[in-house]
Write an enzyme that holds these catalytic residues in place. Structure first.
Site, PDB file in Angstrom:
ATOM      1  N   GLU A  61       0.844  -1.192   0.000  1.00 63.71           N
ATOM      2  CA  GLU A  61       0.000   0.000   0.000  1.00 63.71           C
ATOM      3  C   GLU A  61       0.875   1.237   0.000  1.00 63.71           C
ATOM      4  OE1 GLU A  61      -3.609   0.729   2.639  1.00 63.71           O
ATOM      5  OE2 GLU A  61      -2.208   2.224   3.436  1.00 63.71           O
ATOM      6  N   ALA A  71      -7.544  13.377  -0.628  1.00 60.50           N
ATOM      7  CA  ALA A  71      -8.572  14.367  -0.303  1.00 60.50           C
ATOM      8  C   ALA A  71      -9.278  14.816  -1.576  1.00 60.50           C
ATOM      9  CB  ALA A  71      -7.936  15.566   0.391  1.00 60.50           C
ATOM     10  N   HIS A  85      -8.326   2.795  -3.592  1.00 62.25           N
ATOM     11  CA  HIS A  85      -9.236   3.005  -2.474  1.00 62.25           C
ATOM     12  C   HIS A  85     -10.329   3.983  -2.895  1.00 62.25           C
ATOM     13  CE1 HIS A  85      -6.285   1.790   0.969  1.00 62.25           C
ATOM     14  NE2 HIS A  85      -5.979   1.173  -0.157  1.00 62.25           N
ATOM     15  N   ARG A  94     -16.004   3.123   3.859  1.00 62.46           N
ATOM     16  CA  ARG A  94     -16.911   4.199   4.271  1.00 62.46           C
ATOM     17  C   ARG A  94     -16.188   5.540   4.265  1.00 62.46           C
ATOM     18  NH1 ARG A  94     -18.488   5.009  10.405  1.00 62.46           N
ATOM     19  NH2 ARG A  94     -16.355   5.791  10.278  1.00 62.46           N
ATOM     20  N   GLY A  95     -15.015   5.586   4.881  1.00 61.62           N
ATOM     21  CA  GLY A  95     -14.290   6.839   5.049  1.00 61.62           C
ATOM     22  C   GLY A  95     -14.524   7.418   6.425  1.00 61.62           C
ATOM     23  N   TYR A 124     -11.366  -5.562  10.631  1.00 59.81           N
ATOM     24  CA  TYR A 124     -10.669  -5.019  11.796  1.00 59.81           C
ATOM     25  C   TYR A 124     -10.525  -6.085  12.881  1.00 59.81           C
ATOM     26  CZ  TYR A 124     -12.055  -0.876   9.237  1.00 59.81           C
ATOM     27  OH  TYR A 124     -12.250   0.049   8.227  1.00 59.81           O
ATOM     28  N   LYS A 138     -21.159  -6.558   4.539  1.00 59.22           N
ATOM     29  CA  LYS A 138     -20.314  -6.133   3.423  1.00 59.22           C
ATOM     30  C   LYS A 138     -20.000  -7.308   2.503  1.00 59.22           C
ATOM     31  CE  LYS A 138     -17.006  -4.007   5.846  1.00 59.22           C
ATOM     32  NZ  LYS A 138     -15.832  -3.146   6.127  1.00 59.22           N
ATOM     33  N   GLN A 155      -7.079  -4.296   8.976  1.00 57.20           N
ATOM     34  CA  GLN A 155      -6.377  -3.189   9.607  1.00 57.20           C
ATOM     35  C   GLN A 155      -5.067  -3.738  10.175  1.00 57.20           C
ATOM     36  OE1 GLN A 155      -5.322  -0.165  10.175  1.00 57.20           O
ATOM     37  NE2 GLN A 155      -7.294   0.663  10.843  1.00 57.20           N
TER      38      GLN A 155
END
Length: 291
Positions: A17, A51, A78, A108-109, A144, A164, A175
């Site tokens: 990543e 952003a 993403h 989701r963010g 997570y 999901k 995560q």
């Protein structure tokens, strides 16, 4: 190509990543990083969501396209949905499709500090469902091992995860975690919840003390006593702490690979040196598993 095809063709995959340049930083600033990480031979590279809600001010699309079309590596873009409209997302999805990027990590963010949200989506499962209706993309989602920090408990978090997956997720990326036992316990729980898609273990090599503070603030990951000792012992030597952090990540990965994990997703923090050193230590193991 969909990334799920790599899972179907290999016993274990290895991916990276990176994050795009922030703010007004020129896109050229990441070229050297892309060059080096792309050359490492990972199965794909994911690009975090920059952003901005449109193609014009979001470098994620551009970086994902460079990875795929210039460097010849599969890319995973993403995409967050909070505060986004369908029109916003359609613009980004269409641009990804035009650039031959057809894998998305649906998220989701972050909710704004005000707690107020707008747009057409509130949850990642809604974005996943929308994507499945719109395009034939490969879709990944996040999970997570210690529960999402905004969810009351791990049980409820796994229920949300099942929603999901049922919407059409191909595979999951965890995560970061620093204690493999937490991951193994999590696997047991989600298997019992009949979540059977492949799972990549997200590993972040912690090479400076600032990262520990960031980890605690952003995701609340448990910091094992063993790792606290490493930080305390080597925090005053930049190189020693870097090498100790690399060694710790390598130890985690070797244990995970030996235990049958389907994939390793390395959070590189745009540090090609660290990514290269870690892969050098585990590459022969990965090749042996995939033979």
């Amino acid at each position: 190509m969909k990334i799920i095809d790599s899972f179907n063709n290999k016993k274990v995959i290895f991916s990276f990543e990176i994050f795009p340049p922030k703010g007004d930083t020129p896109i050229e600033k990441i070229y050297d990083t892309l060059e080096e990480i792309s050359s490492l031979g990972g199965d794909y590279i994911s690009v975090t969501y920059g952003a901005g809600g449109s193609v014009r001010d979001n470098k994620t699309v551009e970086v994902s396209s460079l990875i795929k079309n210039k460097y010849g590596v599969e890319s995973l873009s993403h995409l967050t949905c909070i505060n986004s409209t369908k029109d916003n997302l359609d613009e980004i999805i269409n641009k990804l499709n035009e650039n031959n990027v057809r894998n998305i990590l649906a998220l989701r963010g972050d909710i704004p500090e005000s707690g107020e949200t707008k747009g057409d989506f509130k949850y990642a499962y809604e974005l996943i469902g929308y994507l499945k209706e719109k395009v034939d993309f490969g879709i990944a989602a996040a999970c997570y091992p210690e529960g999402h920090f905004q969810c009351e408990n791990l049980h409820d978090d796994i229920i949300r995860l099942k929603e999901k997956v049922d919407c059409g997720v191909d595979y999951l990326i965890t995560q970061l975690f620093l204690d493999n036992n937490i991951f193994y316990n999590y696997l047991d729980r989600i298997t019992k919840a009949r979540i059977n898609v492949p799972i990549e273990a997200g590993i972040m090599p912690v090479i400076n003390k600032r990262q520990i503070q960031t980890i605690s603030k952003l995701c609340g990951a448990t910091i094992p006593e063993k790792f606290i000792k490493i930080i305390s012992k080597y925090e005053h030597s930049k190189e020693a702490l870097r090498d100790a952090g690399i060694a710790y990540a390598v130890e985690q990965i070797v244990d995970l690979l030996s235990s049958g994990v389907r994939g390793i997703h390395l959070y590189t923090m745009n540090n090609p040196y660290v990514a290269k050193k870690i892969l050098e230590n585990v590459n022969s193991i990965i090749k042996s598993i995939n033979e």
